[in-house]
Each structure stands twice: as structure tokens, then as C-alpha cells.
Design a protein around this motif. Structure first.
Motif, PDB file in Angstrom:
ATOM      1  N   VAL A 123      31.621  27.739  -4.086  1.00  0.00           N
ATOM      2  CA  VAL A 123      31.570  28.684  -5.202  1.00  0.00           C
ATOM      3  C   VAL A 123      30.606  28.167  -6.267  1.00  0.00           C
ATOM      4  O   VAL A 123      29.766  28.912  -6.790  1.00  0.00           O
ATOM      5  N   ILE A 124      30.710  26.882  -6.588  1.00  0.00           N
ATOM      6  CA  ILE A 124      29.829  26.287  -7.596  1.00  0.00           C
ATOM      7  C   ILE A 124      28.372  26.367  -7.151  1.00  0.00           C
ATOM      8  O   ILE A 124      27.477  26.710  -7.942  1.00  0.00           O
ATOM      9  N   GLN A 125      28.104  26.074  -5.879  1.00  0.00           N
ATOM     10  CA  GLN A 125      26.735  26.159  -5.368  1.00  0.00           C
ATOM     11  C   GLN A 125      26.181  27.574  -5.487  1.00  0.00           C
ATOM     12  O   GLN A 125      25.035  27.777  -5.893  1.00  0.00           O
ATOM     13  N   LEU A 126      26.987  28.551  -5.120  1.00  0.00           N
ATOM     14  CA  LEU A 126      26.539  29.940  -5.202  1.00  0.00           C
ATOM     15  C   LEU A 126      26.242  30.338  -6.645  1.00  0.00           C
ATOM     16  O   LEU A 126      25.229  30.986  -6.931  1.00  0.00           O
ATOM     17  N   LEU A 127      27.110  29.947  -7.551  1.00  0.00           N
ATOM     18  CA  LEU A 127      26.911  30.308  -8.954  1.00  0.00           C
ATOM     19  C   LEU A 127      25.692  29.621  -9.548  1.00  0.00           C
ATOM     20  O   LEU A 127      25.061  30.138 -10.471  1.00  0.00           O
ATOM     21  N   ASP A 128      25.355  28.446  -9.014  1.00  0.00           N
ATOM     22  CA  ASP A 128      24.176  27.723  -9.491  1.00  0.00           C
ATOM     23  C   ASP A 128      22.909  28.098  -8.729  1.00  0.00           C
ATOM     24  O   ASP A 128      21.837  27.545  -8.991  1.00  0.00           O
ATOM     25  N   GLY A 129      23.041  29.000  -7.743  1.00  0.00           N
ATOM     26  CA  GLY A 129      21.875  29.458  -6.999  1.00  0.00           C
ATOM     27  C   GLY A 129      21.359  28.480  -5.970  1.00  0.00           C
ATOM     28  O   GLY A 129      20.208  28.578  -5.537  1.00  0.00           O
ATOM     29  N   ARG A 130      22.213  27.528  -5.532  1.00  0.00           N
ATOM     30  CA  ARG A 130      21.752  26.522  -4.577  1.00  0.00           C
ATOM     31  C   ARG A 130      22.023  26.904  -3.125  1.00  0.00           C
ATOM     32  O   ARG A 130      21.671  26.174  -2.218  1.00  0.00           O
ATOM     33  N   GLU A 171      29.432  26.906   6.591  1.00  0.00           N
ATOM     34  CA  GLU A 171      29.200  28.344   6.668  1.00  0.00           C
ATOM     35  C   GLU A 171      30.488  29.124   6.411  1.00  0.00           C
ATOM     36  O   GLU A 171      30.477  30.169   5.755  1.00  0.00           O
ATOM     37  N   LYS A 172      31.600  28.614   6.940  1.00  0.00           N
ATOM     38  CA  LYS A 172      32.886  29.271   6.718  1.00  0.00           C
ATOM     39  C   LYS A 172      33.299  29.160   5.251  1.00  0.00           C
ATOM     40  O   LYS A 172      33.811  30.115   4.657  1.00  0.00           O
ATOM     41  N   ALA A 173      33.080  27.979   4.671  1.00  0.00           N
ATOM     42  CA  ALA A 173      33.416  27.798   3.257  1.00  0.00           C
ATOM     43  C   ALA A 173      32.571  28.719   2.382  1.00  0.00           C
ATOM     44  O   ALA A 173      33.061  29.282   1.392  1.00  0.00           O
ATOM     45  N   ALA A 174      31.289  28.892   2.744  1.00  0.00           N
ATOM     46  CA  ALA A 174      30.401  29.757   1.965  1.00  0.00           C
ATOM     47  C   ALA A 174      30.834  31.220   2.059  1.00  0.00           C
ATOM     48  O   ALA A 174      30.793  31.958   1.066  1.00  0.00           O
ATOM     49  N   THR A 175      31.244  31.646   3.249  1.00  0.00           N
ATOM     50  CA  THR A 175      31.720  33.023   3.414  1.00  0.00           C
ATOM     51  C   THR A 175      32.955  33.276   2.564  1.00  0.00           C
ATOM     52  O   THR A 175      33.080  34.312   1.893  1.00  0.00           O
ATOM     53  N   LEU A 176      33.873  32.324   2.590  1.00  0.00           N
ATOM     54  CA  LEU A 176      35.078  32.447   1.775  1.00  0.00           C
ATOM     55  C   LEU A 176      34.719  32.461   0.290  1.00  0.00           C
ATOM     56  O   LEU A 176      35.262  33.254  -0.490  1.00  0.00           O
ATOM     57  N   ALA A 177      33.784  31.606  -0.110  1.00  0.00           N
ATOM     58  CA  ALA A 177      33.369  31.534  -1.512  1.00  0.00           C
ATOM     59  C   ALA A 177      32.740  32.846  -1.976  1.00  0.00           C
ATOM     60  O   ALA A 177      32.980  33.296  -3.102  1.00  0.00           O
ATOM     61  N   CYS A 178      31.943  33.471  -1.117  1.00  0.00           N
ATOM     62  CA  CYS A 178      31.339  34.765  -1.467  1.00  0.00           C
ATOM     63  C   CYS A 178      32.415  35.804  -1.749  1.00  0.00           C
ATOM     64  O   CYS A 178      32.314  36.586  -2.703  1.00  0.00           O
ATOM     65  N   CYS A 207      38.709  31.748  10.421  1.00  0.00           N
ATOM     66  CA  CYS A 207      38.298  32.788   9.481  1.00  0.00           C
ATOM     67  C   CYS A 207      37.824  32.216   8.153  1.00  0.00           C
ATOM     68  O   CYS A 207      37.321  32.953   7.318  1.00  0.00           O
ATOM     69  N   GLY A 208      38.005  30.940   7.935  1.00  0.00           N
ATOM     70  CA  GLY A 208      37.597  30.327   6.679  1.00  0.00           C
ATOM     71  C   GLY A 208      38.703  30.291   5.654  1.00  0.00           C
ATOM     72  O   GLY A 208      38.772  29.381   4.847  1.00  0.00           O
ATOM     73  N   GLY A 209      39.585  31.279   5.684  1.00  0.00           N
ATOM     74  CA  GLY A 209      40.679  31.319   4.729  1.00  0.00           C
ATOM     75  C   GLY A 209      40.918  32.721   4.213  1.00  0.00           C
ATOM     76  O   GLY A 209      40.397  33.701   4.746  1.00  0.00           O
ATOM     77  N   ARG A 210      41.688  32.814   3.152  1.00  0.00           N
ATOM     78  CA  ARG A 210      42.010  34.108   2.564  1.00  0.00           C
ATOM     79  C   ARG A 210      42.231  33.938   1.073  1.00  0.00           C
ATOM     80  O   ARG A 210      42.386  32.821   0.573  1.00  0.00           O
ATOM     81  N   PHE A 211      42.247  35.058   0.358  1.00  0.00           N
ATOM     82  CA  PHE A 211      42.501  35.004  -1.079  1.00  0.00           C
ATOM     83  C   PHE A 211      43.230  36.272  -1.495  1.00  0.00           C
ATOM     84  O   PHE A 211      43.169  37.301  -0.812  1.00  0.00           O
ATOM     85  N   TYR A 212      43.932  36.204  -2.610  1.00  0.00           N
ATOM     86  CA  TYR A 212      44.710  37.338  -3.087  1.00  0.00           C
ATOM     87  C   TYR A 212      45.012  37.141  -4.569  1.00  0.00           C
ATOM     88  O   TYR A 212      44.984  36.026  -5.088  1.00  0.00           O
ATOM     89  N   TRP A 213      45.312  38.242  -5.242  1.00  0.00           N
ATOM     90  CA  TRP A 213      45.720  38.189  -6.643  1.00  0.00           C
ATOM     91  C   TRP A 213      47.230  38.008  -6.730  1.00  0.00           C
ATOM     92  O   TRP A 213      47.986  38.732  -6.087  1.00  0.00           O
ATOM     93  N   ALA A 214      47.663  37.060  -7.526  1.00  0.00           N
ATOM     94  CA  ALA A 214      49.082  36.926  -7.839  1.00  0.00           C
ATOM     95  C   ALA A 214      49.447  37.984  -8.884  1.00  0.00           C
ATOM     96  O   ALA A 214      48.566  38.526  -9.561  1.00  0.00           O
ATOM     97  N   PRO A 215      50.731  38.301  -9.027  1.00  0.00           N
ATOM     98  CA  PRO A 215      51.132  39.293 -10.029  1.00  0.00           C
ATOM     99  C   PRO A 215      50.623  38.930 -11.422  1.00  0.00           C
ATOM    100  O   PRO A 215      50.629  37.762 -11.818  1.00  0.00           O
ATOM    101  N   ALA A 216      50.180  39.938 -12.146  1.00  0.00           N
ATOM    102  CA  ALA A 216      49.639  39.714 -13.487  1.00  0.00           C
ATOM    103  C   ALA A 216      50.754  39.387 -14.474  1.00  0.00           C
ATOM    104  O   ALA A 216      51.898  39.824 -14.301  1.00  0.00           O
ATOM    105  N   PRO A 217      50.461  38.614 -15.513  1.00  0.00           N
ATOM    106  CA  PRO A 217      51.464  38.355 -16.557  1.00  0.00           C
ATOM    107  C   PRO A 217      51.927  39.669 -17.174  1.00  0.00           C
ATOM    108  O   PRO A 217      51.119  40.589 -17.362  1.00  0.00           O
TER     109      PRO A 217
END
Length: 263
Positions: free
Chosen positions: A104-111, A64-71, A5-15
Motif C-alpha cells: 500500500v505504501i509503495q503504491l501511494l508513493d508511486g513506486r 504480486e498477490k500483496a500488490a493486488t490486495l493493496a490495490c 487469493c492474496g487475502g480479503r478486506f471488509y468494513w467493520a461496523p461504523a461507530p
């Protein structure tokens, strides 16, 4: 996190007192929430909210998996920054820079192309104020996944060790056999992207002279190159710290984050 699946992401509790900024934590392969919690809690104690990204093994090899996760990471981060733009720091642990951050850096730089809207890219790009590397960047070679397994710190993940070992060895063997040139091309692209991040604020790097997975000479060479490119770089080097430092080593993070929020 399921393989492929490339991975996952989530928000940790806010300060509790509200966030001064956002830290995007790019964790190491095989990591779990319990292993990241001490670091996340440290950032929260400094007033920074964490968006935590756990790449899986496949994202190390398949861009491709890393790019999907980065998006997904960029889109989620943009939602938060649209409410209130905040200083944002990228914090990479070990191979997290290859598993997701460099895409993530590539996407932000438009590459490379992604699913997020261009205005989201611009918003996130304009908020980035610094970077932190702990035990990295790790060089990318075909057996990097197997090397992670052999490290006593990373190998303590809650996932079954036999399954992880078989996955890592199968992927490394398959990539070596079927795509030898692709591995080298990805390696060159990876380092080029990290060098191109020289404009993303100050950089803090933690490394150890006794770290075989992220050799000190590789990490320090990366730091020297960033300095040559005009980046403000601080390297904290120990002689006997483990791969992936403990939160007690992170007093320098307070200095970096305080400096960022002054701007």
C-alpha cells in the motif's frame, strides 16, 4: 479467504455516533474476524471506523498477490474518503506489514503500478495521519510462515492446523529452493519501504522483550531509524506481553488518535 487469493478486506461496523477517522487494520496471517473483533471494537469505541485487511500466506511470499490486495484496499478506502476526507491511520499487527501494508505504501508513493486511479492514490496519501505497529514489523525470512504457526497466539486460528502447517512448510521450502535471491531482495525492499514511510505521520509501536517472532531489538532498531528520519515515534515496551498485545494495552492509542484529530 481462499489460499492463493492474496487475502480479503471488509468494513467493520461504523461507530454509532459517526466516524472521527479511519483505521486500516492489517491483520496477521491466519487471523480471522473473531480474533480481530476486540481490537476493532476498541477503535470503534474511540470513534474510529475500521477497514480490516486479512492477508493470506501467499501474499507474504508473492509480492504480486500483496500488490493486488493493496490495490483493492486503496480503492475501497478511497470510496469512503471521497464522501468525507478523514484522518487515516495504518495499524499493522505482526506480519500484516509484509502481507499488504508495505505494498500500500509503495503504491501511494508511486513506486509500483496499481489499478486505482492516481487521484485515488493522492486522496488516500493526503489523509494518512499516523501508523501503529503491534508486535512488528516482523522481519521477513523464508520460514516466516512456519514461525507464525509455532506461535500460540497466532496458531489459534479457526483454519485447520494441519492444512496450514503443510502450506507454510511447502511454501518456505519451495521459495528457499527455487528463489533464494528473491527472498533476500524482497526483504531489502520491504525494509526500505517501511523506512520510507517516515513521512506518514506519528508512529506508535507496541513490542515485548519476550517476543521471539518480533524480537525487541529488531523493532527498536526500526523505531530508532524512523526517529533519525525525523518521525515522531512512541515505543511502548513490555517485558512479558504476548505476541500481538491485548486491547487492554491500547490506552496509548487514545493519546495518538486524539492528537491526530486535533490537526
Amino acid at each position: 479467504m481462499w489460499p492463493g487469493c492474496g487475502g480479503r478486506f471488509y468494513w467493520a461496523p461504523a461507530p454509532p455516533s459517526g466516524a472521527r477517522g479511519v483505521v486500516v487494520v492489517f491483520a496477521w496471517v491466519w487471523s480471522d474476524e473473531a480474533q480481530l473483533r476486540p481490537f476493532v471494537e476498541l477503535y470503534a469505541s474511540l470513534g474510529w471506523r475500521c477497514l480490516v485487511c486479512h492477508p493470506d500466506l501467499v501474499s507474504l511470499y508473492l509480492s504480486e498477490k500483496a500488490a493486488t490486495l493493496a490495490c483493492g484496499v486503496i480503492s475501497e478506502l478511497a470510496k469512503e474518503l471521497k464522501v468525507k476526507p478523514l484522518p487515516t491511520v495504518f495499524a499493522s499487527f505482526s506480519g500484516g506489514s509484509k502481507g499488504c501494508m508495505y505494498k500500500v505504501i509503495q503504491l501511494l508513493d508511486g513506486r509500483c503500478e496499481g489499478d486505482a486511479m492516481m487521484k485515488d492514490y493522492r486522496l488516500v496519501r493526503n489523509c494518512i495521519s499516523g501508523q501503529v505497529y503491534d508486535s512488528g514489523p516482523v522481519d521477513f525470512v523464508s520460514d516466516v510462515g512456519t514461525q507464525f504457526l509455532q506461535n500460540p497466539v497466532i496458531g489459534t486460528s479457526s483454519q485447520p492446523s494441519m492444512l496450514r502447517s503443510l502450506m507454510a512448510k511447502a511454501l518456505a521450502s519451495g521459495m528457499d529452493t527455487l528463489f533464494p535471491s528473491r527472498i533476500e531482495a524482497q526483504r531489502a525492499e520491504y525494509w526500505h519501504t517501511l523506512y520510507s514511510s517516515a513521512g506518514l505521520g506519528s508512529v506508535l509501536i507496541f513490542c515485548s522483550e519476550g517476543d521471539d517472532l518480533a524480537p525487541c531489538h529488531v523493532v527498536c532498531g526500526f523505531a530508532r531509524r524512523l526517529v533519525e528520519l525525523g518521525t515522531d515515534v512512541k515505543v511502548i515496551k513490555w517485558s512479558d506481553s504476548p505476541h500481538i498485545g491485548t486491547p487492554s494495552f491500547y490506552l496509548q492509542c487514545l493519546v495518538l488518535l486524539d492528537r491526530i484529530t486535533e490537526y
